[in-house]
Write an enzyme that holds these catalytic residues in place. Structure first.
Site, PDB file in Angstrom:
ATOM      1  N   ASN A  48       0.904  -1.351  -0.219  1.00 54.82           N
ATOM      2  CA  ASN A  48      -0.125   0.019  -0.023  1.00 54.82           C
ATOM      3  C   ASN A  48       0.886   1.164   0.031  1.00 54.82           C
ATOM      4  OD1 ASN A  48       0.727   0.705   2.909  1.00 54.82           O
ATOM      5  ND2 ASN A  48      -0.335  -1.086   3.304  1.00 54.82           N
ATOM      6  N   ASP A  68      -5.066  -5.765   5.231  1.00 52.91           N
ATOM      7  CA  ASP A  68      -6.052  -6.670   5.939  1.00 52.91           C
ATOM      8  C   ASP A  68      -5.894  -8.025   5.170  1.00 52.91           C
ATOM      9  OD1 ASP A  68      -7.252  -4.501   7.177  1.00 52.91           O
ATOM     10  OD2 ASP A  68      -8.027  -3.669   5.846  1.00 52.91           O
ATOM     11  N   ASP A 127      -5.310  -9.103  13.127  1.00 54.02           N
ATOM     12  CA  ASP A 127      -5.652  -7.686  13.393  1.00 54.02           C
ATOM     13  C   ASP A 127      -4.804  -7.376  14.836  1.00 54.02           C
ATOM     14  OD1 ASP A 127      -6.330  -5.132  14.390  1.00 54.02           O
ATOM     15  OD2 ASP A 127      -8.387  -5.394  13.475  1.00 54.02           O
ATOM     16  N   ILE A 128      -3.579  -6.703  14.634  1.00 47.94           N
ATOM     17  CA  ILE A 128      -2.466  -6.436  15.682  1.00 47.94           C
ATOM     18  C   ILE A 128      -3.290  -5.793  16.511  1.00 47.94           C
ATOM     19  CG2 ILE A 128      -0.318  -5.907  16.030  1.00 47.94           C
ATOM     20  CD1 ILE A 128       0.242  -6.415  12.893  1.00 47.94           C
TER      21      ILE A 128
HETATM   22  N1  CTP Z   1      -4.399  -2.305  12.208  1.00 46.39           N
HETATM   23  C1  CTP Z   1      -3.819  -3.824  12.819  1.00 46.39           C
HETATM   24  N2  CTP Z   1      -3.629  -4.735  12.074  1.00 46.39           N
HETATM   25  C2  CTP Z   1      -4.470  -4.945  11.094  1.00 46.39           C
HETATM   26  C3  CTP Z   1      -5.130  -4.020  10.488  1.00 46.39           C
HETATM   27  C4  CTP Z   1      -4.982  -2.642  11.181  1.00 46.39           C
HETATM   28  O1  CTP Z   1      -2.702  -3.312  13.702  1.00 46.39           O
HETATM   29  N3  CTP Z   1      -4.442  -6.222  10.343  1.00 46.39           N
HETATM   30  C5  CTP Z   1      -4.266  -1.260  12.812  1.00 46.39           C
HETATM   31  C6  CTP Z   1      -3.402  -0.059  12.133  1.00 46.39           C
HETATM   32  O2  CTP Z   1      -2.199  -0.129  12.464  1.00 46.39           O
HETATM   33  C7  CTP Z   1      -4.085   1.020  12.719  1.00 46.39           C
HETATM   34  C8  CTP Z   1      -5.619   0.647  13.053  1.00 46.39           C
HETATM   35  O3  CTP Z   1      -5.364  -0.683  13.036  1.00 46.39           O
HETATM   36  O4  CTP Z   1      -3.880   1.453  13.983  1.00 46.39           O
HETATM   37  C9  CTP Z   1      -6.787   1.016  11.973  1.00 46.39           C
HETATM   38  O5  CTP Z   1      -6.379   0.682  10.686  1.00 46.39           O
HETATM   39  P1  CTP Z   1      -7.310   0.651   9.349  1.00 46.39           P
HETATM   40  O6  CTP Z   1      -6.493   0.136   8.214  1.00 46.39           O
HETATM   41  O7  CTP Z   1      -7.827   2.232   9.386  1.00 46.39           O
HETATM   42  O8  CTP Z   1      -8.399  -0.170  10.030  1.00 46.39           O
HETATM   43  P2  CTP Z   1      -9.043  -1.593   9.564  1.00 46.39           P
HETATM   44  O9  CTP Z   1      -8.929  -2.382  10.612  1.00 46.39           O
HETATM   45  O10 CTP Z   1      -8.193  -1.939   8.227  1.00 46.39           O
HETATM   46  O11 CTP Z   1     -10.522  -0.964   9.177  1.00 46.39           O
HETATM   47  P3  CTP Z   1     -11.123  -0.795   7.695  1.00 46.39           P
HETATM   48  O12 CTP Z   1     -10.415  -1.169   6.419  1.00 46.39           O
HETATM   49  O13 CTP Z   1     -12.494  -1.236   7.925  1.00 46.39           O
HETATM   50  O14 CTP Z   1     -10.972   0.735   7.623  1.00 46.39           O
END
Ligand code: CTP
Length: 398
Positions: free
Chosen positions: A208, A276, A304-305
Site C-alpha cells: 500500500n 488486511d 488484526d494486531i
Molecule cells: N491495524 C492492525 N492490524 C491490522 C489492520 C489494522 O494493527 N491487520 C491497525 C492499524 O495499524 C491502525 C488501525 O488498526 O492503527 C486501523 O487501521 P485501518 O486500516 O484504518 O483499519 P481496518 O481495521 O483495516 O478497518 P477498515 O479497513 O474497515 O477501515
C-alpha cells in the site's frame, strides 16, 4: 551522548560475543566508560586481551582472584556503574537471573547490583522460544529488567528466527534511551509503522502507499522524551529514526510476531498501514503466464494486531493508540473503529487524495478518546508526532 556514563558490560558465552567488541567501541565513541566482565564461557569466543584493549580498562573475569577483590570487591563492582548491560545475554544467564542463582562472577554481580540492568539476549531460535526462556523473560521483565531484542534473522547455527542479538547500534540506542532526560524515561513504548508487503510469489507482492513518515515521526518524538522505543516497521520509504530499537519486518504476520515479542510495553502506538489480507497460499515459485488463463489469487485475512493487543486480558499496555485512515465520515468511522478494536485512543485522519496527506509532509488529525473527538489544526507530521508524544507522556506519567 553518553559522556562519562559508566557501563558495566557483562559478556556471556555465545557466538554473538564478537559483536560486543564493536559495542564497546560504539559506547566509548559516545563518551561512555566501559568496564567489562567476561563469563568463563565468553572466553571461548572473545579474549580478555581484546576486550580490555577496546575498553581501555581491566577486564574482570570469572576467575575472580584475590587481587581483584583487593582492588575492587564484587559488590562494589556491581554498584559502581550507572547501567549494567548484559550482551550477549545467554539462556543460561537469563535462567540464573530469573531464579536468583549466583554461582559465578556475572550472576553474582547481577544479583548484588542496585543499578538498572539491560539485557540483549542471544541464543538459538528454539532456545529463545522454549517455554522456560519465555517464562524467565516474563519474570525478568516483571522484575524491572529492560530488554533490547532479540532480532529475527539467520543464525550462526543455520536456523532462522528470533534469537539473534541486536546490532551494536541498536543496543547503543537502548542505552541512550535509558539515559535520555525526559518524562518518558524508563518507559518502553512500541510503535508500528510503514506498510506491509504480502507476498504473491518470491518476486511479487501486494503493498500500500504508506510512506512510514507519521509512524517514524512518532517514534522519534517518543524517543526524544526519553522513552525506549521498539520500532516495528514494514518496508517504509523513510529511514528509521536514530535512538530507537528497530525491528524490520515485511508482512503483517511478521509484524504481529514482532509485536508479541516486544511485549510487555507501557504503551503501544499502532501507526502501521497493515494489509488486511494476504494471498492465502503464496507460491514458492514465480508464477508463469499460462495459456490456461489468468492466475486467480485467493485471500486470507491477516491478524488484526491492534485489536489483539487492545483486547489482551493479561499484560495489556497501559495505553493503546491506533490510527484510522478514512476517506469519508471520518469522525463516525473512527469512533466506531475505536470501540471495535478496543483501543484507548484513535488518531484519525482523512486520507482522500484531495487532502494530500498520504505520502505528504502534513497531517490534519482528530484525536478520539472516551471523552470525544478533538480536532487538531493541520500541521507538519513531525508537529503532530510531538503533540501526540506529549499527550502520551501526560497520560503515562501525569
Ligand atoms: N491495524 C492492525 N492490524 C491490522 C489492520 C489494522 O494493527 N491487520 C491497525 C492499524 O495499524 C491502525 C488501525 O488498526 O492503527 C486501523 O487501521 P485501518 O486500516 O484504518 O483499519 P481496518 O481495521 O483495516 O478497518 P477498515 O479497513 O474497515 O477501515
Amino acid at each position: 551522548m553518553l559522556a562519562s556514563k559508566r557501563i558495566l558490560l557483562i559478556i556471556g558465552g555465545g557466538i554473538a560475543a564478537y559483536k560486543s567488541l564493536d559495542l564497546i567501541r560504539r559506547l566509548r565513541e559516545r563518551g561512555a566508560e566501559v568496564t567489562a566482565v567476561l563469563t568463563k564461557a565468553a572466553e571461548e569466543f572473545v579474549t580478555p586481551l581484546s576486550v580490555s584493549a577496546l575498553a581501555g580498562t581491566k577486564v574482570y573475569r570469572d576467575l575472580f582472584d584475590l587481587t581483584d577483590e583487593a582492588e575492587m570487591g564484587h559488590i562494589q563492582l556491581s554498584r559502581s556503574a550507572d547501567l549494567v548491560v548484559v550482551a550477549p545475554a545467554t539462556a543460561d544467564l537469563m535462567g540464573k537471573m530469573a531464579s536468583g542463582l549466583a554461582n559465578d562472577l556475572a550472576s553474582t554481580l547481577l544479583m548484588a547490583t542496585d543499578t538498572p540492568v539491560l539485557l540483549a539476549p542471544a541464543m538459538n531460535v528454539r532456545m529463545w522460544e522454549h517455554a522456560a526462556t519465555q517464562r524467565n523473560r516474563a519474570t525478568l521483565a516483571a522484575d524491572g529488567i529492560a530488554f533490547v531484542g532479540p532480532n529475527d534473522g539467520d543464525m550462526a547455527c543455520g536456523e532462522y528466527g528470533p534469537g539473534r542479538m541486536s546490532e551494536p547500534l541498536e543496543i547503543v540506542a537502548a542505552v541512550e534511551a535509558h539515559f535520555a532526560d525526559g518524562p518518558l524515561q524508563g518507559k518502553r513504548i512500541l510503535v508500528t509503522s510503514g506498510p506491509t508487503h504480502e507476498p504473491i510469489d518470491p518476486v511479487r507482492y501486494i503493498a500500500n502507499r504508506s510512506s512510514g513518515a507519521q509512524g517514524t515521526a512518532v517514534a522519534r518524538a517518543l524517543a526524544s522524551l526519553g522513552a525506549h522505543v521498539v520500532f516495528v516497521t514494514g518496508p517504509a520509504d523513510v529511514p528509521p529514526p536514530d535512538g530507537v530499537e528497530v525491528v524490520a519486518v515485511q508482512s503483517a504476520r511478521e509484524m504481529a510476531d514482532a509485536v508479541q515479542a516486544a511485549l510487555p510495553v507501557d504503551a503501544g502506538v499502532f501507526a502501521a498501514a497493515v494489509a488486511d489480507w494476504r494471498v492465502a497460499s503464496a507460491s514458492d515459485r514465480k508464477l508463469k503466464k499460462s495459456k490456461d488463463g489468468l492466475p486467480v489469487l485467493e485471500f486470507a485475512e491477516n491478524p488484526d494486531i491492534l485489536k489483539t493487543v487492545s483486547r489482551m486480558e493479561q499484560g495489556r499496555p497501559g495505553l493503546v493508540v491506533g490510527f484510522a485512515a478514512e476517506t469519508n465520515d471520518v469522525i463516525e468511522n473512527a469512533t466506531a473503529k475505536r470501540l471495535r478494536k478496543g483501543c484507548d485512543w484513535i488518531v484519525a485522519n482523512d486520507v482522500s487524495p484531495a487532502t494530500g496527506i498520504m505520502g505528504g509532509a502534513e497531517n490534519a488529525v482528530i484525536l478520539i478518546s472516551d471523552t470525544g473527538a478533538e480536532e487538531w489544526p493541520r500541521m507538519s507530521k513531525s508537529d503532530v508526532a510531538t503533540q501526540l508524544a506529549e499527550r502520551i507522556a501526560a497520560k503515562l506519567v501525569g
